[in-house]
Motif scaffolding. Structure first.
Motif, short mmCIF file in Angstrom:
data_model
loop_
_atom_site.label_atom_id
_atom_site.label_comp_id
_atom_site.label_asym_id
_atom_site.label_seq_id
_atom_site.Cartn_x
_atom_site.Cartn_y
_atom_site.Cartn_z
N VAL A 46 0.83 -1.25 0.21
CA VAL A 46 -0.13 -0.10 0.00
C VAL A 46 0.85 1.34 0.04
N ILE A 47 0.63 2.14 -0.74
CA ILE A 47 1.43 3.22 -0.97
C ILE A 47 0.39 4.40 -0.76
N GLY A 48 0.67 5.24 -0.01
CA GLY A 48 -0.14 6.44 0.43
C GLY A 48 0.41 7.78 0.05
N ILE A 49 -0.51 8.51 -0.29
CA ILE A 49 0.02 10.04 -0.68
C ILE A 49 -0.86 10.87 -0.21
N ILE A 50 0.12 11.96 0.83
CA ILE A 50 -0.82 12.74 1.77
C ILE A 50 -0.54 14.13 0.80
N GLY A 51 -1.48 14.94 0.41
CA GLY A 51 -1.28 16.01 -0.46
C GLY A 51 -1.28 15.81 -1.78
N SER A 57 -1.28 -5.96 -7.69
CA SER A 57 -1.53 -6.01 -6.21
C SER A 57 -1.19 -4.79 -5.36
N LEU A 58 -0.72 -3.80 -6.17
CA LEU A 58 -0.24 -2.51 -5.66
C LEU A 58 -1.57 -1.56 -5.43
N LYS A 59 -1.71 -1.32 -3.93
CA LYS A 59 -2.95 -0.53 -3.53
C LYS A 59 -2.45 0.94 -3.49
N ILE A 60 -3.25 1.78 -3.87
CA ILE A 60 -2.96 3.26 -3.59
C ILE A 60 -3.92 3.89 -2.90
N ILE A 61 -3.54 4.77 -1.93
CA ILE A 61 -4.64 5.61 -1.17
C ILE A 61 -4.16 6.94 -0.84
N VAL A 62 -5.08 7.98 -1.08
CA VAL A 62 -4.51 9.42 -1.32
C VAL A 62 -5.41 9.87 -0.02
N LEU A 73 0.96 10.43 -7.96
CA LEU A 73 -0.06 9.51 -8.41
C LEU A 73 -0.21 9.02 -9.85
N THR A 74 0.02 9.95 -10.76
CA THR A 74 -0.11 9.56 -12.14
C THR A 74 0.77 8.49 -12.36
N LYS A 75 2.08 8.67 -11.96
CA LYS A 75 3.26 7.57 -12.12
C LYS A 75 2.99 6.37 -11.49
N LEU A 76 2.19 6.41 -10.46
CA LEU A 76 1.95 5.23 -9.64
C LEU A 76 0.69 4.41 -10.63
N ILE A 77 -0.09 5.25 -10.83
CA ILE A 77 -1.18 4.60 -11.74
C ILE A 77 -0.43 3.79 -12.90
N GLU A 78 0.41 4.34 -13.34
CA GLU A 78 1.07 3.71 -14.91
C GLU A 78 1.94 2.46 -14.15
N PHE A 79 2.47 2.59 -13.01
CA PHE A 79 3.51 1.55 -12.67
C PHE A 79 2.40 0.29 -11.97
N ARG A 80 1.26 0.75 -11.42
CA ARG A 80 0.44 -0.34 -11.10
C ARG A 80 0.10 -1.47 -12.30
N ALA A 81 0.10 -1.06 -13.43
CA ALA A 81 -0.05 -1.81 -14.47
C ALA A 81 0.97 -3.05 -14.37
#
Length: 125
Positions: A21-26, A47-52, A35-43
């Motif tokens: 789980v990767i979190g982004i605060i702000g 199983s990568l979960k992103i929470i902001v 966030l945009t790069k993480l969305i690309e990376f998640r492909a």
């Protein structure tokens, strides 16, 4: 950039308990870029979960479109994330770090002002 490098991919794929789980605060300019790069990376790593953690509803529609969990609660992000990107200005970082210091269980990276994060991370130990 840090996201998408061979090193970061190795760190995340070597994590033993999925999902990571990767979190982004702000989610200002820097947070949204990460966030945009993480969305690309998640492909590459489904199983990568992103929470902001967001402070306005403007970005809420964007993150929902990509299946990202959006919260208005920094402590929840800190509690759930294995890695936190803190994307805030110095005066905001100080306040956020005080708010989340008792709930952080993962690692934190201050993307704008690393010295502040290192100093505060040492205090919480």
């Amino acid at each position: 950039s840090y996201i998408g490098t061979k090193t970061s991919f190795t760190i995340i794929t070597n994590f033993e308990e999925p999902p990571f789980v990767i979190g982004i605060i702000g989610c200002g300019q820097v947070g949204t870029l990460i966030l945009t790069k993480l969305i690309e990376f998640r492909a590459k790593l489904p199983s990568l979960k992103i929470i902001v953690s967001i402070d306005n509803s403007f970005i809420q529609d964007f993150v929902k479109e990509y299946g990202i969990e959006a919260e208005f609660d920094n402590e929840k992000v800190a509690r759930e994330a294995n890695l936190i990107f803190l994307c805030a200005l110095p005066f905001q970082s100080e306040e956020i770090l005080r708010e989340i210091r008792d709930t952080i269980h993962g690692e934190i990276m201050n993307t704008l002002f690393p010295y502040t994060t290192l100093f505060r991370s040492e205090e919480r130990r």
